[in-house]
Design an enzyme around this catalytic site. Structure first.
Site, PDB file in Angstrom:
ATOM      1  N   PRO A  21      18.252 -26.171  63.832  1.00  0.00           N
ATOM      2  CA  PRO A  21      16.849 -26.214  64.273  1.00  0.00           C
ATOM      3  C   PRO A  21      16.173 -27.518  63.839  1.00  0.00           C
ATOM      4  O   PRO A  21      16.535 -28.083  62.807  1.00  0.00           O
ATOM      5  CB  PRO A  21      16.217 -25.002  63.582  1.00  0.00           C
ATOM      6  CG  PRO A  21      17.135 -24.617  62.491  1.00  0.00           C
ATOM      7  CD  PRO A  21      18.504 -25.117  62.840  1.00  0.00           C
ATOM      8  N   GLN A  79      12.630 -29.946  62.964  1.00  0.00           N
ATOM      9  CA  GLN A  79      11.439 -29.793  62.103  1.00  0.00           C
ATOM     10  C   GLN A  79      11.704 -28.710  61.058  1.00  0.00           C
ATOM     11  O   GLN A  79      10.848 -27.865  60.784  1.00  0.00           O
ATOM     12  CB  GLN A  79      10.201 -29.461  62.936  1.00  0.00           C
ATOM     13  CG  GLN A  79       9.757 -30.634  63.814  1.00  0.00           C
ATOM     14  CD  GLN A  79       8.266 -30.627  64.054  1.00  0.00           C
ATOM     15  OE1 GLN A  79       7.715 -29.589  64.420  1.00  0.00           O
ATOM     16  NE2 GLN A  79       7.606 -31.754  63.842  1.00  0.00           N
ATOM     17  N   ALA A  80      12.907 -28.741  60.494  1.00  0.00           N
ATOM     18  CA  ALA A  80      13.344 -27.692  59.574  1.00  0.00           C
ATOM     19  C   ALA A  80      13.614 -28.222  58.166  1.00  0.00           C
ATOM     20  O   ALA A  80      13.747 -27.448  57.229  1.00  0.00           O
ATOM     21  CB  ALA A  80      14.614 -27.038  60.112  1.00  0.00           C
ATOM     22  N   GLY A  81      13.767 -29.562  58.011  1.00  0.00           N
ATOM     23  CA  GLY A  81      14.186 -30.113  56.717  1.00  0.00           C
ATOM     24  C   GLY A  81      15.688 -30.033  56.538  1.00  0.00           C
ATOM     25  O   GLY A  81      16.205 -30.231  55.437  1.00  0.00           O
ATOM     26  N   LEU A  82      16.416 -29.764  57.639  1.00  0.00           N
ATOM     27  CA  LEU A  82      17.869 -29.615  57.572  1.00  0.00           C
ATOM     28  C   LEU A  82      18.612 -30.895  57.981  1.00  0.00           C
ATOM     29  O   LEU A  82      19.844 -30.933  58.002  1.00  0.00           O
ATOM     30  CB  LEU A  82      18.308 -28.451  58.472  1.00  0.00           C
ATOM     31  CG  LEU A  82      17.852 -27.065  57.993  1.00  0.00           C
ATOM     32  CD1 LEU A  82      18.002 -26.023  59.109  1.00  0.00           C
ATOM     33  CD2 LEU A  82      18.633 -26.621  56.756  1.00  0.00           C
ATOM     34  N   LYS A 133      22.036 -30.300  56.279  1.00  0.00           N
ATOM     35  CA  LYS A 133      22.031 -30.455  54.806  1.00  0.00           C
ATOM     36  C   LYS A 133      20.924 -29.597  54.220  1.00  0.00           C
ATOM     37  O   LYS A 133      19.967 -29.231  54.902  1.00  0.00           O
ATOM     38  CB  LYS A 133      21.822 -31.922  54.399  1.00  0.00           C
ATOM     39  CG  LYS A 133      20.496 -32.592  54.847  1.00  0.00           C
ATOM     40  CD  LYS A 133      19.296 -32.359  53.974  1.00  0.00           C
ATOM     41  CE  LYS A 133      18.056 -33.099  54.465  1.00  0.00           C
ATOM     42  NZ  LYS A 133      16.789 -32.545  53.955  1.00  0.00           N
ATOM     43  N   GLY A 169      18.980 -32.519  60.850  1.00  0.00           N
ATOM     44  CA  GLY A 169      19.777 -32.496  62.089  1.00  0.00           C
ATOM     45  C   GLY A 169      19.831 -33.845  62.794  1.00  0.00           C
ATOM     46  O   GLY A 169      20.906 -34.308  63.177  1.00  0.00           O
ATOM     47  N   SER A 212      19.240 -36.881  61.556  1.00  0.00           N
ATOM     48  CA  SER A 212      19.942 -37.868  60.726  1.00  0.00           C
ATOM     49  C   SER A 212      21.451 -37.638  60.785  1.00  0.00           C
ATOM     50  O   SER A 212      22.238 -38.578  60.851  1.00  0.00           O
ATOM     51  CB  SER A 212      19.488 -37.755  59.262  1.00  0.00           C
ATOM     52  OG  SER A 212      18.112 -37.990  59.160  1.00  0.00           O
ATOM     53  N   SER A 213      21.847 -36.378  60.771  1.00  0.00           N
ATOM     54  CA  SER A 213      23.264 -36.042  60.854  1.00  0.00           C
ATOM     55  C   SER A 213      23.838 -36.498  62.195  1.00  0.00           C
ATOM     56  O   SER A 213      24.933 -37.077  62.253  1.00  0.00           O
ATOM     57  CB  SER A 213      23.437 -34.531  60.689  1.00  0.00           C
ATOM     58  OG  SER A 213      24.762 -34.170  60.934  1.00  0.00           O
ATOM     59  N   ASP A 245      17.780 -40.654  55.377  1.00  0.00           N
ATOM     60  CA  ASP A 245      18.768 -39.621  55.028  1.00  0.00           C
ATOM     61  C   ASP A 245      20.125 -39.852  55.697  1.00  0.00           C
ATOM     62  O   ASP A 245      21.076 -39.107  55.442  1.00  0.00           O
ATOM     63  CB  ASP A 245      18.290 -38.230  55.498  1.00  0.00           C
ATOM     64  CG  ASP A 245      17.096 -37.736  54.708  1.00  0.00           C
ATOM     65  OD1 ASP A 245      16.733 -38.395  53.714  1.00  0.00           O
ATOM     66  OD2 ASP A 245      16.530 -36.706  55.094  1.00  0.00           O
TER      67      ASP A 245
HETATM   68  O1  C5P Z   1      13.306 -42.471  56.921  1.00  0.00           O
HETATM   69  P1  C5P Z   1      12.797 -41.487  57.908  1.00  0.00           P
HETATM   70  O2  C5P Z   1      12.565 -42.090  59.273  1.00  0.00           O
HETATM   71  O3  C5P Z   1      13.604 -40.237  57.977  1.00  0.00           O
HETATM   72  O4  C5P Z   1      11.350 -41.050  57.376  1.00  0.00           O
HETATM   73  C1  C5P Z   1      10.423 -40.375  58.191  1.00  0.00           C
HETATM   74  C2  C5P Z   1       9.059 -40.401  57.517  1.00  0.00           C
HETATM   75  O5  C5P Z   1       9.082 -39.583  56.332  1.00  0.00           O
HETATM   76  C3  C5P Z   1       8.609 -41.767  57.029  1.00  0.00           C
HETATM   77  O6  C5P Z   1       7.965 -42.472  58.050  1.00  0.00           O
HETATM   78  C4  C5P Z   1       7.674 -41.410  55.898  1.00  0.00           C
HETATM   79  O7  C5P Z   1       6.421 -41.013  56.393  1.00  0.00           O
HETATM   80  C5  C5P Z   1       8.321 -40.168  55.307  1.00  0.00           C
HETATM   81  N1  C5P Z   1       9.203 -40.480  54.167  1.00  0.00           N
HETATM   82  C6  C5P Z   1       8.666 -40.870  52.949  1.00  0.00           C
HETATM   83  N2  C5P Z   1       9.496 -41.154  51.910  1.00  0.00           N
HETATM   84  C7  C5P Z   1      10.826 -41.000  52.026  1.00  0.00           C
HETATM   85  C8  C5P Z   1      11.406 -40.584  53.239  1.00  0.00           C
HETATM   86  C9  C5P Z   1      10.560 -40.325  54.297  1.00  0.00           C
HETATM   87  O8  C5P Z   1       7.440 -40.995  52.821  1.00  0.00           O
HETATM   88  N3  C5P Z   1      11.599 -41.254  50.969  1.00  0.00           N
END
Ligand code: C5P
Length: 288
Positions: free
Chosen positions: A105, A107-110, A23, A112, A114-115, A147
């Site tokens: 990839p 640690q990209a913000g994509l 995403k 992966g 979660s998908s 996500d």
């Molecule tokens: O929900 P997820 O496990 O993907 O979130 C990973 C980390 O990202 C959380 O532990 C938190 O530090 C941060 N996060 C946040 N606010 C969000 C989503 C994620 O602070 N809305």
């Protein structure tokens, strides 16, 4: 709710091979810091056709194989967490044999991981005869990642809360774009920790959403500045991409990947990987 031996034998013959899409966040506004350690956000999420491929089959216990040796295959992997969640919620006892072919990839913000988790929930539900509704899968999935519900949408959604509250939208017109991923990745918790809420422009996300729907795309990401602070090389990469002629170059999610919109072609930059992508969508009752 254990299934009969005959039913189990039938189910375990089945195998599913599914795409697991990445995403991007077309805009990402961080609203406030919450007392539970998360942040309230407002973001327009869109799936793209940069995909992992995952093969699933039922067996007695969970087993995960991955072509990328840097990906953990133990219980910290979101695929295993999703399988545990599905068993806990449905009472079914099956294990999953999973082969993950990784292309997105990390640690990209994509998105992966979660998908992959959303794809696992969908697959597990298919393989066991739909004990859960799609709405239940969406609701349950937010317990293991903010996500993940998004990936169970049709592929375009306005997400709020931690990211788990979704307003599903009609598909946006497809746009060819480039993803540029610097070799170095970024940790999501580190980026959120580094974010200074006082420095953010107080944009109205609903106003931005309406503009997007009307075709006036104004992309922004409140997590870009903290990422630039933690990894200053990202500023140089963004500048090089803008200089090569793209109209929009923006980090996605908590980075470190950028998406680039416009007619240009990305220059060859050291220590980056480039992917040509399009938006993708999921029709009702089918996977991507
Ligand atoms: O929900 P997820 O496990 O993907 O979130 C990973 C980390 O990202 C959380 O532990 C938190 O530090 C941060 N996060 C946040 N606010 C969000 C989503 C994620 O602070 N809305």
């Amino acid at each position: 709710m254990p299934l009969s031996t005959a039913a189990f034998q039938n189910y375990r013959l089945l195998m599913l091979s599914l795409a697991s899409p990445a995403k991007i966040n077309l805009f990402l506004r961080i609203i406030s810091r919450r007392t539970d350690g998360y942040h309230d956000l407002a973001s327009l999420f869109q799936t793209i056709d940069l995909t992992d491929t995952i093969d699933f089959a039922l067996q007695d216990k969970d087993e995960l194989f991955c072509n990328d040796p840097t990906i953990p295959i133990d219980s910290s992997n979101l695929i295993i967490k999703a399988a545990d969640l599905f068993r806990r919620k449905t009472g079914l006892k099956f294990g999953l044999k999973v082969r993950l072919h990784k292309k997105i990839p990390h640690q990209a913000g994509l998105g992966g991981g979660s998908s992959n988790a959303a794809t696992t929930l969908w697959a597990f539900n298919q393989l066991t005869g739909h004990p859960a509704t799609l709405e239940e899968l969406k609701l349950w999935s937010s317990e293991i990642g903010s996500d993940i519900p998004f990936f169970l949408s049709g592929g375009t959604a306005y997400c709020t809360g931690r990211g788990e509250m979704m307003r599903e939208l009609s598909p946006l017109p497809s746009r060819k774009m480039w993803i540029v991923k610097p070799k170095q990745g970024l940790s999501t918790p580190a980026i959120y920790k580094h974010l200074d809420l006082n420095k953010l422009i107080k944009r109205d996300p609903i106003d931005h959403l309406q503009r997007f729907i009307a075709g006036d795309w104004q992309c922004f990401n409140d997590l870009e500045q903290p990422a630039f602070d933690l990894m200053p090389d990202l500023v140089l990469i963004k500048k090089a991409l803008l200089d090569s002629g793209f109209n929009t170059v923006l980090m996605t999610g908590s980075g470190s990947a950028f998406f680039c919109l416009g007619e240009a072609s990305p220059p060859s930059l050291p220590n980056t990987t480039t992917y040509s992508v399009n938006f993708c969508h999921r029709a009702a009752n089918t996977w991507y």
